[in-house]
Motif scaffolding. Structure first.
Motif, PDB file in Angstrom:
ATOM      1  N   ASN A  37      -1.086   1.340  12.895  1.00  0.00           N
ATOM      2  CA  ASN A  37      -0.078   1.782  11.922  1.00  0.00           C
ATOM      3  C   ASN A  37      -0.155   3.282  11.683  1.00  0.00           C
ATOM      4  N   PHE A  38       0.811   3.745  10.879  1.00  0.00           N
ATOM      5  CA  PHE A  38       0.917   5.178  10.577  1.00  0.00           C
ATOM      6  C   PHE A  38       0.318   5.518   9.217  1.00  0.00           C
ATOM      7  N   ASN A  39      -0.295   4.537   8.575  1.00  0.00           N
ATOM      8  CA  ASN A  39      -0.750   4.788   7.212  1.00  0.00           C
ATOM      9  C   ASN A  39      -1.884   5.792   7.152  1.00  0.00           C
ATOM     10  N   GLY A  40      -2.062   6.352   5.963  1.00  0.00           N
ATOM     11  CA  GLY A  40      -3.177   7.272   5.730  1.00  0.00           C
ATOM     12  C   GLY A  40      -3.175   8.401   6.741  1.00  0.00           C
ATOM     13  N   PRO A  41      -4.349   8.703   7.301  1.00  0.00           N
ATOM     14  CA  PRO A  41      -4.429   9.856   8.195  1.00  0.00           C
ATOM     15  C   PRO A  41      -3.811   9.615   9.572  1.00  0.00           C
ATOM     16  N   ASN A  84      11.879  16.170   7.234  1.00  0.00           N
ATOM     17  CA  ASN A  84      12.006  15.814   5.813  1.00  0.00           C
ATOM     18  C   ASN A  84      11.163  14.583   5.486  1.00  0.00           C
ATOM     19  N   ARG A  85      11.170  13.612   6.403  1.00  0.00           N
ATOM     20  CA  ARG A  85      10.354  12.408   6.181  1.00  0.00           C
ATOM     21  C   ARG A  85       8.874  12.748   6.227  1.00  0.00           C
ATOM     22  N   LEU A  86       8.526  13.608   7.165  1.00  0.00           N
ATOM     23  CA  LEU A  86       7.124  14.007   7.285  1.00  0.00           C
ATOM     24  C   LEU A  86       6.664  14.710   6.013  1.00  0.00           C
ATOM     25  N   ILE A  93       0.826  -1.206   0.000  1.00  0.00           N
ATOM     26  CA  ILE A  93       0.000   0.000   0.000  1.00  0.00           C
ATOM     27  C   ILE A  93       0.863   1.260   0.000  1.00  0.00           C
ATOM     28  N   ARG A  94       2.172   1.057  -0.182  1.00  0.00           N
ATOM     29  CA  ARG A  94       3.074   2.223  -0.241  1.00  0.00           C
ATOM     30  C   ARG A  94       2.813   2.980  -1.532  1.00  0.00           C
ATOM     31  N   PHE A  95       2.754   4.282  -1.389  1.00  0.00           N
ATOM     32  CA  PHE A  95       2.479   5.099  -2.561  1.00  0.00           C
ATOM     33  C   PHE A  95       3.716   5.239  -3.459  1.00  0.00           C
TER      34      PHE A  95
END
Ligand SMILES: CCCCCCCCCCCCCCCCCC(=O)SCCNC(=O)CCNC(=O)[C@H](O)C(C)(C)COP(=O)(O)OP(=O)(O)OC[C@H]1O[C@@H](n2cnc3c(N)ncnc32)[C@H](O)[C@@H]1OP(=O)(O)O
Ligand SMILES: NC(=O)C1=CN([C@@H]2O[C@H](COP(=O)(O)OP(=O)(O)OC[C@H]3O[C@@H](n4cnc5c(N)ncnc54)[C@H](OP(=O)(O)O)[C@@H]3O)[C@@H](O)[C@H]2O)C=CC1
Length: 710
Positions: free
Chosen positions: A445-449, A581-583, A314-316
């Protein structure tokens, strides 16, 4: 008493019509549902009949009508308006036709309740009745999904499932009613997948003694699916999970770790031996044959009844080759395996509502793929990774990333097998923390919102590009899983001839906007702060690019520089700039989804809901109208704290204290800054002093007033 109301067929009236139907459904509870070549209709047990204008189009193409037929006239639905004044003769004919239809339906319903038959017979009445009376013509707008649903009744399936051979064909339906009443018991047993007792299986009854194969079970949605199946369908025979070894852990270790997770607390309470039902199968989905051993292939072929395919990348920013390998080729291979399964009754594929995000309005149909998947697979096979990287933007075209592109291709691959398998495709929008089950706010998890909420709660994220007024199509994971399980049941029991697509979204039914989300997230994190926040939570969203860039500079980069400077001074490694930078990379990838609106048609979701018994509707609730957004967002934020960051709720007073400290630091910092500016630019410069005096006449005024008072 029959009411016929005129309703415009135009798009903007749809919500109104939906309310008519929803209210009718609420009032009457259980209903029988039917679908015609041109639309949908529902007959309530009380004898009332609701039919969408599209459904009526098939009966009378000239009139765009919303029909509401009720036994008693006492309560006129206020939203339907008055009956048309220009009631033509055709309308009277309609009345007669519909009254006779209704009486057929009602007797049908009574018959059903006597014989315990439900949707099997219920789904097959109105349209054949209309056709029998020569009224149902082919015209009218058809969605492919509607068509496929109807087709399922028209065509005999040639699958090796015993019971299919006895399924009555549509053409026989009306004439065969009496016959069905006499021999219906036998057919019902067949259609309901072998359920004893002659009644249509409820969802738990259906899954009882079934073997279920799940891919992606270690993922966010897969885990919730496994948990819900074990808890709500305790008689399920076994869950076969395709798992790969990862990060130095064998697949057995991974599965036993998973089962010790808090998510499974409720199942553990109900059945401490639940792990006995879980059978891990080693599989690396990117390998030929999914890297499943021949013995396992044999076992799976012999016993699996239902497949849920959740695994995906699901990684963009996944390289196209890898995304294609996992999301498309692995799906193709799994379908190949499914075709070898002798007792397979349903194949449920999890897609995404954004597979077709290059469109603004998305129906429950499989759109033509951007490219023929086989051709792409063949071409990429020989290409060097760097060439693929170079041509990726050209290939994905107007889609934002390789994820949505390959998910669209996967749907096409799944569709190609619809003649051989009973297929359902679930398209959830942005899957968020759980609404109610197994606990409110569960997320891992940290995915999406989730990542964005956490970053905002920690006070790191201060600005993001999003449209305040755009619909935030979040859907809780438990609702998605409930719908998935219900779709599995429906697909197995009703065996639609072609793949049914379920857009699993909230925006069209219970919309909530990014601006509202921002407000509720911020106030929630102020009430229940995260530990060791970097700054007080105060994130703002803006759709203005320049404004966003300005705030990134002032609120992200500048504080990060100061913080890193302090870290350096204290002999520590600077880290804040790296985090930012990652954010920025992550939110840059999400902005596409938070800056625009989509409109999904979710008729199949409503149709599926109408098929459930009241009990199943409670147990497998996916009625998004019931979502109370502020409450959900509050639980979501608490969930990120408890389950993602593993923070203790008892530490909230300390976290609040920390926020107060940060506020005091900010006040002090601001005061020092003002004094500094004063000293440097105003006190030392004659020109600045002059400007200051001209702009600030109040000191003079104050001194004059003091002088006067004296
Ligand atoms: C406050 C108000 C705000 C209101 C507005 C909110 C607007 C939100 C908009 C959300 C829109 C979501 C749209 C989703 C639509 C598609 C849904 C789906 O179908 S599919 C489902 C949707 N699919 C997705 O959402 C996938 C999106 N994610 C990705 O594509 C990649 O993770 C990446 C490119 C963002 C980072 O890649 P890479 O640099 O290689 O890094 P790694 O992956 O190795 O992770 C590194 C670290 O970052 C962490 N972290 C991860 N994600 C986020 C995040 N979003 N954020 C923060 N942090 C995140 C991660 O945990 C890790 O931490 P640690 O363990 O090192 O401590
Ligand atoms: N989350 C969301 O917001 C949305 C998700 N979806 C869809 O839902 C499905 C599940 O998503 P979600 O649970 O969030 O995703 P996760 O990333 O949490 O889970 C992905 C799963 O796929 C498995 N997997 C990945 N690669 C392989 C591989 N090579 N071999 C074997 N297994 C593999 C992972 O296993 P492992 O643990 O070994 O990595 C994991 O179990 C996906 O199809 C996704 O497209 C759709 C809409 C929104």
């Amino acid at each position: 008493m029959l009411y016929i109301y005129r309703a415009s067929h135009r798009q903007e009236n749809r919500p109104r019509k939906r309310r008519v139907r929803d209210r009718a459904l609420q009032e009457h509870g259980k209903q029988l549902s039917c679908r015609g070549r041109a639309g949908a209709g529902c007959l309530m047990p009380s004898g009332s009949f609701w039919c969408s204008p599209r459904g009526v189009e098939g009966i009378n193409p000239e009139l765009k009508l919303c029909l509401h037929l009720r036994e008693t006239s006492s309560e006129q639905p206020e939203h339907c308006g008055a009956p048309p004044e220009d009631t033509p003769r055709t309308l009277e004919l309609e009345n007669n036709l519909l009254l006779s239809l209704a009486s057929v339906w009602q007797s049908f319903y009574l018959l059903r309740t006597q014989t315990g038959r439900q949707a099997v017979t219920g789904e097959r009445g109105v349209i054949p009745a209309a056709r029998a009376q020569g009224r149902l013509v082919g015209g009218g707008r058809e969605s492919a999904a509607t068509h496929s649903f109807f087709d399922s009744r028209q065509r005999e399936r040639s699958l090796p499932h015993q019971h299919m051979s006895t399924e009555p064909s549509l053409e026989r339906d009306l004439d065969g009613l009496g016959k069905q009443a006499t021999d219906g018991h036998t057919r019902l047993t067949d259609i309901s997948g072998g359920t004893e007792g002659g009644s249509m299986a409820s969802i738990p009854e259906y899954y009882a003694s079934k073997n279920v194969l799940i891919t992606g079970a270690t993922g966010f949605m897969g885990k919730v699916l496994v948990e819900k199946l074990l808890r709500a369908c305790p008689e399920v025979k076994a869950l076969y999970l395709l798992v790969r070894p990862k990060a130095g852990q064998s697949m057995e270790e991974r599965v036993s770790d998973m089962m010790t997770c808090k998510l499974f607390d409720r199942v553990r309470e109900d059945n401490p031996d639940f792990h006995q039902k879980i059978i891990p199968i080693s599989s690396e989905l990117t390998q030929p044959g999914l890297a499943i051993s021949p013995e396992d292939v044999e076992t799976l072929s012999a016993c699996i009844n239902v497949v849920f395919h959740c695994a995906a990348t699901i990684r963009f920013d996944e390289p196209l080759k890898h995304a294609l390998q996992l999301n498309v080729i692995a799906t193709q291979q799994l379908l190949g395996l499914a075709k070898q399964m002798h007792h397979l009754e349903a194949f449920v594929h999890i897609s995404t509502a954004y597979a077709n995000c290059n469109r603004k309005h998305i129906d429950e149909v499989i759109y033509p793929p951007p490219v023929e998947p086989k051709k792409l697979i063949d071409s990429l096979e020989w290409m060097d990774d760097s060439i693929v990287r170079d041509i990726t933007p050209r290939l994905i075209g107007d889609r934002p990333n390789t994820y949505t592109y390959t998910k669209a291709l996967a749907e096409c691959v799944v569709q190609q097998e619809q003649d051989k398998l009973n297929i359902a495709i679930i398209r959830p929008s942005i899957v968020g923390a759980s609404w109610q089950e197994p606990v409110p706010g569960w997320i891992d998890n940290f995915n999406g919102p989730s990542g964005v909420f956490i970053a905002a709660g920690k006070g790191i994220l201060r600005t993001m590009r999003a449209n305040n007024d755009a619909v935030a199509d979040l859907i809780p994971v438990d609702m998605v899983i409930n719908l998935t399980l219900a779709a599995g049941w429906y697909t197995a029991v009703h065996r639609p001839k072609s793949a049914l697509v379920y857009n699993c979204t909230t925006g069209g039914i219970n919309p909530f906007h990014w601006g509202q989300i921002e407000h509720h997230v911020m106030s929630s994190f102020k009430r229940n702060p995260l530990e060791q926040a970097f700054r007080r939570p105060n994130a703002n969203i803006t759709s203005n690019y320049l404004m966003n860039q300005y705030w990134i500079l002032v609120s992200h980069k500048f504080p990060a520089l100061i913080y890193d400077f302090v870290l350096r001074l204290s002999g520590q490694k600077p880290q804040m700039m790296r985090i930012f930078n990652r954010l920025h990379k992550a939110i840059g990838l999400l902005e596409y989804f938070s800056s625009q609106d989509w409109e999904w048609n979710s008729e199949n979701m409503s149709m599926l809901m109408s098929q459930l018994t009241p009990e199943d509707r409670r147990t497998f609730n996916f009625d998004v109208r019931q979502l109370n957004w502020p409450e959900y967002i509050e639980n979501y934020c608490i969930g990120t704290k408890k389950y993602v960051l593993n923070e203790d709720m008892s530490d909230i007073p300390a976290a609040r204290q920390h926020l107060r400290k940060l506020r005091n630091i900010r006040y002090t910092f601001n005061t020092v800054l003002v004094v500094f500016i004063w000293r440097v630019f105003i006190a030392r410069s004659q020109m600045a002093r002059n400007i200051w005096r001209r702009r600030q006449p109040w000191p003079l005024a104050v001194s004059r007033m003091q002088h006067l008072r004296l």
